[in-house]
Write an enzyme that holds these catalytic residues in place. Structure first.
Site, short mmCIF file in Angstrom:
data_model
loop_
_atom_site.label_atom_id
_atom_site.label_comp_id
_atom_site.label_asym_id
_atom_site.label_seq_id
_atom_site.Cartn_x
_atom_site.Cartn_y
_atom_site.Cartn_z
N LYS A 51 0.83 -1.21 0.00
CA LYS A 51 0.00 0.00 0.00
C LYS A 51 0.87 1.26 0.00
O LYS A 51 0.60 2.22 -0.72
CB LYS A 51 -0.93 -0.01 1.23
CG LYS A 51 -2.07 -1.00 1.10
CD LYS A 51 -2.76 -1.25 2.42
CE LYS A 51 -3.81 -2.35 2.28
NZ LYS A 51 -4.34 -2.84 3.54
N GLN A 95 -4.82 -1.40 9.62
CA GLN A 95 -4.61 -2.74 9.06
C GLN A 95 -5.14 -3.80 10.03
O GLN A 95 -4.77 -3.84 11.19
CB GLN A 95 -3.12 -2.96 8.78
CG GLN A 95 -2.81 -4.29 8.11
CD GLN A 95 -3.36 -4.39 6.70
OE1 GLN A 95 -3.29 -3.46 5.91
NE2 GLN A 95 -3.95 -5.52 6.38
N ASP A 118 -11.35 2.07 3.67
CA ASP A 118 -11.68 0.65 3.60
C ASP A 118 -13.18 0.42 3.39
O ASP A 118 -13.60 -0.65 2.97
CB ASP A 118 -11.25 -0.07 4.89
CG ASP A 118 -9.91 -0.79 4.73
OD1 ASP A 118 -9.58 -1.16 3.59
OD2 ASP A 118 -9.22 -0.99 5.74
#
Length: 282
Positions: A51, A95, A118
């Site tokens: 990422k 995460q 997300d």
């Protein structure tokens, strides 16, 4: 049979994204993505590195905040509160998975829905299910782009999603529904799953079991999307679909690796860009 090349599509979109980011920068806004990594989970570290690399390549402000395994829930919540208030960041990503002593639900709820790249915040889930999506989970978003790019007509088709997670299964079903497919959600306890799957024109498999879907599940000419990321006994990366068996039957199929995976990170970057762009309208 045609292979859906997620990596090539992701690479093409990355070039286009860089150009869009350059335009946005000339308007005075640089997209900012901050990723919080708690602990030493090896898989998470790989994802976060990928990422970070993609964000930097796109020309974003990018930062990874690495916290120790013993970070308290309170400390993490305080950090998120600070980042929510910081205009430099348009996307905040924590995460997963988190260490056992930290509630994932509390953490996801703490992120400002407008910065939740997300798409996991209940507000964003609600927006998606009510037909007004803003931030959407990246994996199903990437799958929809793949289907469009490869000319798959979704409207009126029978689609079966195997898997009911909030990350893939449920949002995937809603996105297919939005495009006028007739959608069934199945899972590990569904009875007569092979017979059900064999009726699907579009089969999305996100059950988390290596080589679970075999030839008996697949209707000739179906489009098969494999979201699985598993390791076999030799440590080789495999999908949820037994590729060698299913490939000759399907009209389109995603490989593992190189299918859905690269598109997930690409869509994360696209959403961060879109969030940054929205700040111009405020």
């Amino acid at each position: 049979m045609t292979l859906i090349d997620g990596k090539a599509l992701a690479d093409k979109m990355a070039v286009e994204l860089k150009a869009k980011v350059d335009d946005l920068k000339s308007a005075g806004v640089t997209p900012g993505l901050v990723v919080i990594l708690v602990g030493e989970n090896p898989a998470s570290q790989v994802y976060v590195r990928n990422k970070e690399r993609r964000a930097t390549a796109a020309g974003f402000n990018s930062e990874v905040i690495r916290l120790s395994e013993d970070t308290t829930e309170t400390a993490l919540l305080e950090l998120i509160a600070q980042l929510n208030q910081d205009d430099k960041w348009h996307g905040i990503l924590v995460q997963l998975p988190l260490p056992a002593h930290i509630s994932e639900e509390k953490i996801l709820l703490a992120i400002d829905p407008d910065k939740d790249v997300d798409g996991f915040h209940p507000t964003n889930m609600g927006r998606l299910w009510s037909g007004n999506p803003v931030m959407i989970p990246s994996t199903p978003a990437g799958i929809m782009v793949m289907l469009e790019t490869y000319g798959v007509e979704v409207a009126g088709k029978n689609a079966l999603v195997i898997g009911r997670s909030n990350i893939v299964g449920k949002p995937m079903a809603q996105m297919l529904l939005d495009q006028h497919a007739t959608v069934t959600i199945a899972h590990s306890r569904t009875q007569n799953l092979p017979e059900l799957a064999k009726q699907a024109d579009i089969l999305v498999v996100a059950i988390g079991r290596g080589n679970f879907v075999t030839a008996e599940f697949v209707k000739p000419g179906a489009v098969v999307i494999d979201v699985g990321m598993n390791r076999d006994d030799n440590g080789k990366l495999i999908g949820d679909v037994k590729f060698d068996e299913v490939e000759p039957i399907a009209s389109l199929i995603t490989p593992v690796p190189g299918g859905v995976g690269p598109m997930t990170i690409t869509m994360l970057m696209e959403q961060t860009y879109e969030a940054a762009k929205r700040t111009l309208d405020k």
